[in-house]
Write an enzyme that holds these catalytic residues in place. Structure first.
Site, PDB file in Angstrom:
ATOM      1  N   ASP A 207       0.814  -1.215   0.000  1.00 17.75           N
ATOM      2  CA  ASP A 207       0.000   0.000   0.000  1.00 17.75           C
ATOM      3  C   ASP A 207       0.852   1.272   0.000  1.00 17.75           C
ATOM      4  OD1 ASP A 207      -2.319   1.593   0.249  1.00 17.75           O
ATOM      5  OD2 ASP A 207      -2.145   1.574   2.439  1.00 17.75           O
ATOM      6  N   GLU A 451       3.128  -8.520   7.170  1.00 16.16           N
ATOM      7  CA  GLU A 451       1.855  -9.132   6.780  1.00 16.16           C
ATOM      8  C   GLU A 451       1.972 -10.094   5.606  1.00 16.16           C
ATOM      9  OE1 GLU A 451      -1.262  -6.258   6.274  1.00 16.16           O
ATOM     10  OE2 GLU A 451      -1.058  -5.473   8.300  1.00 16.16           O
ATOM     11  N   TYR A 504      -6.849  -3.146  12.327  1.00 13.10           N
ATOM     12  CA  TYR A 504      -7.656  -1.985  11.932  1.00 13.10           C
ATOM     13  C   TYR A 504      -9.124  -2.222  12.268  1.00 13.10           C
ATOM     14  CZ  TYR A 504      -3.451  -0.253   9.735  1.00 13.10           C
ATOM     15  OH  TYR A 504      -2.176   0.209   9.525  1.00 13.10           O
TER      16      TYR A 504
HETATM   17  C1  GCB Z   1      -1.442  -2.346   6.647  1.00 13.30           C
HETATM   18  C2  GCB Z   1      -0.166  -2.272   5.924  1.00 13.30           C
HETATM   19  C3  GCB Z   1       0.187  -0.844   5.519  1.00 13.30           C
HETATM   20  C4  GCB Z   1      -1.053  -0.144   5.000  1.00 13.30           C
HETATM   21  C5  GCB Z   1      -2.098  -0.087   6.095  1.00 13.30           C
HETATM   22  C6  GCB Z   1      -3.385   0.566   5.604  1.00 13.30           C
HETATM   23  O1  GCB Z   1      -1.729  -3.292   7.316  1.00 13.30           O
HETATM   24  O2  GCB Z   1       0.900  -2.852   6.632  1.00 13.30           O
HETATM   25  O3  GCB Z   1       1.181  -0.883   4.549  1.00 13.30           O
HETATM   26  O4  GCB Z   1      -0.792   1.139   4.512  1.00 13.30           O
HETATM   27  O5  GCB Z   1      -2.393  -1.375   6.530  1.00 13.30           O
HETATM   28  O6  GCB Z   1      -3.588   1.746   5.819  1.00 13.30           O
HETATM   29  O7  GCB Z   1      -4.167  -0.140   4.995  1.00 13.30           O
END
Ligand code: GCB
Length: 646
Positions: A207, A451, A504
């Protein structure tokens, strides 16, 4: 006596671990000027052309490296260091996939050429991703992988025709495959109804924008023919005596005389030796402490290595000074110890990312970011998702900012990326990373991947091999890999020292439902700890906030929602940090560019600062918390405790 025994054990341990760190056969010392070494930075404007031929291979077919780039086609100005993507108004260059060509002519001092006893080394701080380098039309090196340096000795080539300037050509290709780190794939779109002839795209599984080009300084430096090729230090202490076990490796001669001197900050010699390896004893040692853990953080000694050698023709003298911080790192079931004191990571995840220059090294940005981190009360960061510039790690050493050093193992999602070729490359990258960063006191842990699809069957052996290899390379630092909140993705967990979890809740899962955070976060910690009894870092958490977007009650993408997510996570952290949670790293320090997609509004907006480094509301919440944590956990003497502002 007991103390004598403890001392003996310390020394034996130091010897054992240093031998392991020395498994690597060549060094990659940061280029520094000294009385014997000169340095010429090639930052500035280079000549540039992207190879837009259909197979992207015209440059090789027509040997563009053989003559000036301007003679084989149109060229433009390109700054180095910088990503090339955002420099022009041309969207095909921003989104370009394939080879781009850089060229620069350089004139060097005559004595570099005339003195046969001088080595001239060309060093590229990093270029993304594959690079081939020519000097005056002759290939001198190639390198696979962005984010790490590579070099080549070019003195003899320059001597072939001393009258002409030296032409350096660097071709860089950002194409990712299932075996690169990070992995990616090229997809050819063959449907003539939907796509133009020969159309292809690059798929990535991470990302952030796949910025490309020469991202870190290119330079020439000299050493004498007999030179200090590498230095490795491992440090320890007992009571107020520090130990610096060191090893110097010399190249260019079978024998050399060495003088090793350790100086304190004021330039006073505190220990010295005439051996290529040994232990320097430092009485009344000043330890290297993290920012906010001590009133005098980031204390560095300087280890000066002075080499003298001779052959039938000449005598050689080389001098190299390495900054050395004396500290220890240990991990227990529930704690992370620096200098035997519990350390709580209250920090950030970053990216090398900013307007216009993309991932190019930029001093004003680096210093601004350090000022922001200190303002925030952050004592640490993780180099998500690749090794950062050495210049940044040097800042960390000096300011006492603790680093989790991550390799570019991000987006390993396809089962084919667990094959032998991928693993072999991943091991090479860990070698390069440890070789480059082993002497930084700020680096306290290696992260081998972010991840990965670690629920897949081949992941078990892959990570066992990778983590065991990394620990063998460097037994002095713990190793982690970063998992997401899917418990099935735990194949690497048995081998790591610290478990790092990204989650998240109320964002990717149960979007908009802030009320699920306490229960889900609590379960996350209990499950991982229950299964592995290893300390845990919340290595990512956060929510996108478009700056200036408001709503109360909070709604996703507003600053209020980001605040609410942070507060909710913090409540649980406060319960668990009394037990086995040893840190929290916000995702992300600043907004950053990503590939275009329906979930990204001109990039990822989970920053607590905007991409231009202005605070969102969340930055103030974090600042208040981090200073409170520092006052509580930092063991600062009462007279140095900080208020909530600087
Ligand atoms: C994650 C990733 C990171 C992303 C983030 C997101 O788990 O490790 O690279 O930018 O989530 O904001 O989705």
């Amino acid at each position: 006596s007991l103390r004598g025994e403890a001392l003996m054990l310390r020394l034996l341990w130091l010897f054992a671990v240093l031998d392991a760190v020395l498994l690597l056969d060549t060094g990659m010392l940061f280029p520094r000027e000294s009385s014997s070494r000169e340095l010429k930075e090639l930052s500035g404007l280079w000549v540039f052309r992207a190879d837009k031929s259909p197979n992207r291979n015209q440059g090789f077919e027509r040997a563009w490296y053989k003559s000036r780039l301007a003679e084989t086609g149109p060229v433009i100005d390109m700054p180095v260091p910088a990503s090339y993507n955002d420099i022009t108004q041309d969207s095909t260059l921003r989104d370009f996939i394939g080879w781009v060509w850089y060229e620069r002519e350089v004139v060097v001092p005559a004595r570099w050429i005339t003195d046969e006893g001088t080595r001239v080394v060309l060093r590229v701080g990093s270029a993304h991703y594959n690079s081939v380098v020519w000097v005056n039309g002759e290939k001198v090196t190639e390198h696979a992988g962005g984010h790490l340096p590579f070099e080549a000795e070019i003195g003899s080539l320059m001597r072939k025709d001393p009258t002409r300037p030296c032409r350096i050509t660097i071709a860089v290709n950002n194409t990712l495959t299932l075996e690169t780190l990070p992995p990616g794939t090229i997809q050819h779109m063959n449907d003539p109804i939907k796509y133009p002839d020969g159309y292809f795209v690059q798929n990535i599984y991470f990302d952030f924008f796949n910025y490309a080009g020469i991202h870190r300084p290119v330079l020439l430096y000299t050493t004498p023919k007999v030179y200090v090729d590498d230095i490795t230090v491992v440090t320890d202490f007992l009571d107020n005596t520090g130990f610096v076990r060191y090893q110097v490796s010399v190249k260019g001669a079978a024998t050399a005389t060495l003088k090793v001197t350790l100086m304190d900050k004021d330039g006073h010699c505190v220990a010295s030796s005439n051996e290529a390896s040994g232990v320097l004893k430092v009485v009344d040692v000043k330890l290297w402490w993290p920012y906010l853990m001590h009133e005098n953080p980031g204390y560095l000694y300087s280890m000066e290595v002075h080499l003298m050698a001779a052959d039938e023709r000449s005598t050689y003298e080389d001098v190299y000074a390495l900054p050395v911080g004396i500290r220890t790192v240990k991990v227990t079931n529930t704690q992370f110890l620096i200098n035997n004191k519990p350390f709580y990571f209250h920090g950030v995840n970053k990216h090398e990312d900013s307007d216009i220059r993309g991932k190019g090294l930029d001093w004003p940005l680096i210093v601004k970011d350090f000022n922001l981190m200190k303002w925030l009360g952050a004592n640490s960061f993780r180099t998500s998702h690749y090794p950062y510039a050495e210049e940044i790690l040097q800042m960390c050493d000096r300011h006492g900012i603790v680093v989790i050093d991550e390799c570019p193992g991000v987006g390993i999602k396809d089962i084919r990326s667990f094959g032998n070729a991928s693993l072999a490359h991943h091991l090479d990258v860990m070698d390069e990373l440890v070789r480059r960063d082993k002497n930084h006191p700020s680096v306290v842990m290696w992260s081998v991947a972010n991840e990965p699809a670690a629920e897949m069957q081949p992941a078990a052996l892959y990570f066992k091999t990778l983590i065991t290899h990394t620990k063998a390379l460097d037994p002095t630092r713990p190793v982690t890999f970063i998992t997401d909140s899917n418990y099935a993705r735990d194949k690497g967990a048995p081998y790591v020292d610290v478990i790092c979890v990204n989650s998240y809740f109320s964002w990717y899962h149960d979007p908009g439902h802030l009320e699920v955070i306490p229960i889900q976060l609590n379960a996350q910690f209990e499950n991982w700890y229950g299964k592995y009894q290893k300390p845990i870092i919340q290595s990512e958490y956060g929510a996108d906030a478009v700056p200036g977007l408001h709503s109360d009650p909070p709604m996703m993408f507003t600053e209020e929602y980001q605040n609410a997510v942070l507060r909710s996570y913090h409540d649980i952290f406060d319960q668990k940090r009394k037990q086995y949670v040893i840190g929290e790293l916000i995702w992300n320090f600043a907004d950053f560019m990503t590939a275009q997609g329906i979930t990204r509004v001109v990039g990822n907006k989970k920053g607590i600062f905007t991409r231009q480094r202005q605070p969102k509301a969340g930055a103030f919440i974090l600042k208040e918390r981090y200073w409170r944590l520092a006052n509580e956990t930092g063991r600062l003497p009462p007279w140095t405790k900080y208020p909530c502002s600087l």
